[in-house]
Design an enzyme around this catalytic site. Sequence first.
Site, PDB file in Angstrom:
ATOM      1  N   GLU A   1     -13.306 -46.861  -9.721  1.00 18.56           N
ATOM      2  CA  GLU A   1     -13.636 -46.516  -8.118  1.00 18.56           C
ATOM      3  C   GLU A   1     -12.120 -46.268  -7.818  1.00 18.56           C
ATOM      4  O   GLU A   1     -10.974 -46.887  -7.878  1.00 18.56           O
ATOM      5  CB  GLU A   1     -14.510 -47.557  -7.489  1.00 18.56           C
ATOM      6  CG  GLU A   1     -13.745 -48.953  -7.706  1.00 18.56           C
ATOM      7  CD  GLU A   1     -14.433 -50.181  -7.070  1.00 18.56           C
ATOM      8  OE1 GLU A   1     -15.724 -49.990  -6.891  1.00 18.56           O
ATOM      9  OE2 GLU A   1     -13.684 -51.094  -6.739  1.00 18.56           O
ATOM     10  N   CYS A   2     -12.144 -45.045  -6.949  1.00 18.41           N
ATOM     11  CA  CYS A   2     -11.005 -44.487  -6.132  1.00 18.41           C
ATOM     12  C   CYS A   2      -9.781 -44.485  -7.307  1.00 18.41           C
ATOM     13  O   CYS A   2      -9.715 -43.314  -7.833  1.00 18.41           O
ATOM     14  CB  CYS A   2     -10.619 -45.412  -4.841  1.00 18.41           C
ATOM     15  SG  CYS A   2      -9.751 -44.687  -3.649  1.00 18.41           S
ATOM     16  N   GLY A   3      -8.830 -45.218  -7.291  1.00 15.91           N
ATOM     17  CA  GLY A   3      -7.732 -45.222  -8.093  1.00 15.91           C
ATOM     18  C   GLY A   3      -8.256 -44.885  -9.685  1.00 15.91           C
ATOM     19  O   GLY A   3      -7.661 -44.264 -10.205  1.00 15.91           O
TER      20      GLY A   3
ATOM     21  N   SER B   1     -16.165 -43.103  -8.677  1.00 15.71           N
ATOM     22  CA  SER B   1     -16.443 -42.481  -7.295  1.00 15.71           C
ATOM     23  C   SER B   1     -15.552 -43.102  -6.423  1.00 15.71           C
ATOM     24  O   SER B   1     -14.442 -43.909  -6.632  1.00 15.71           O
ATOM     25  CB  SER B   1     -17.670 -43.108  -6.542  1.00 15.71           C
ATOM     26  OG  SER B   1     -17.724 -44.327  -6.256  1.00 15.71           O
TER      27      SER B   1
END
Length: 460
Positions: A334-336, A436
């Site tokens: 997720e993200c990073g 995501s």
Amino acid sequence: MKKKFKKILISAPFGRSGKTSFSIGLTRALSRKGYIVQTFKKGPDFIDPSWLSMSSGRPCRNLDLFMMDKETILCSFVRNSSDVDISIVEGAMGLYDGIDYLGTGSTAEIAKIIDSPIIFVLPVQRITRSCAALVKGYVEFDREIGIKGIILNKIARERQKNLIISALKHYNLPEVLASFPKDDKRLSIPDRHLGLIPAKERLELSSVIDRFADAVDEYMNWDLFFDIIKESSDLNSEFKNKSFEFEFLSSIKIGILQDVSFSFYYPEVFDFLRMSGAKIEIINSLSDNCLPDIDVLYIGGGFPEVFAKDLERNHSLRMSIKEFGENNNPIYAECGGLMYLSDFIEVDDNKYNMVGLLPFGIHMEKKPVGHGYEEVEVFDENPFFPKGTRIRGHEFHHSSVSINRNADIRFSMKVIRGNGILNKLDGVIYKRVMASYLHIHPLGFKDFIANLLKSAHISK
């Protein structure tokens, strides 16, 4: 069974009023006095909680009404406050600000759920008697909450302080607990584009927290503070054991990248993994050479762009992760984590090679690309979430994505609220890799941890 919890909630009229500095300093000051303090942060933030955790020596917990229902918030508060002396909740934005004009999900609503008195941090640049009008408005706007004490922040001189205190007293408004001079440099925090620098990035920041505590100790009316928290009401301690049931999955080994590059994990992730019986392997993205023997890999958020050069330098781990994904093993990012699985991260015209599982180029922008709550609906098959599932979380990123090569990828989430990866889509899938921009809290989506672990069985 009823139990009395000593608690206080710190709020303000708007963001950047000084409530975070005060909350951090108050927490450390109380800890130094020998009190066991549990901190909470209203909202989905990772950075403020990292400071609050360092201040108390205990993991800070998030309370968020967009991601969690009221009973879950009360359960979490009671469960984590049951063995401490004082609980401190730091609010977010202004006291009555929520996701709509009615203040849905506001700090004030959190105060009602946990029935906490409020300390109100008021910045007072170029203002005296008008402070009384402001405080009176906040006190009377909603009589179901109780503002019990005022912090005056950024006082210019003694005369201004005395005028404000006299005005508040004249109109029978809450007393002033502390007044902080505007030229007191002990209450400043290093900034970064998402807010505050995560405390884990700089271990010497413990001395910064001690300076906050020194200032709070110097200016605080402690007798009044302890009188306020004595007023705390009873809460039902039976909530301690509700909403925390887990399927036991002891055979699963889950690897988690956790270090200065990837530090955005809610403490409930580790709590629930341990309760599920999973074996947790912590992996350092900067120093470990290869993945250990694991069944599933979880890569959370953080600031990989800040450490991009060091991440690129660890070629062996990047290739180990790529091989793990190419061999059809489950990876959730997720993200990073999404950024790390991409082909490269571009920062200030410099490109740094990443894992290369996803055909993305990541480009750091000057302004936020996704910043706030995100809600998605799962519309396609993936290793972690059934089709039709709706998930609420949040996204905070300054990065944009460009697809720079052909690959067998697809998206699995439709973004109902928020930005996502591209064109209101999120949850990119490649083999058994899912990535995501959505940050999920285990208390907001209670199947999250079980789904992570079960993906290992599905892949075998």
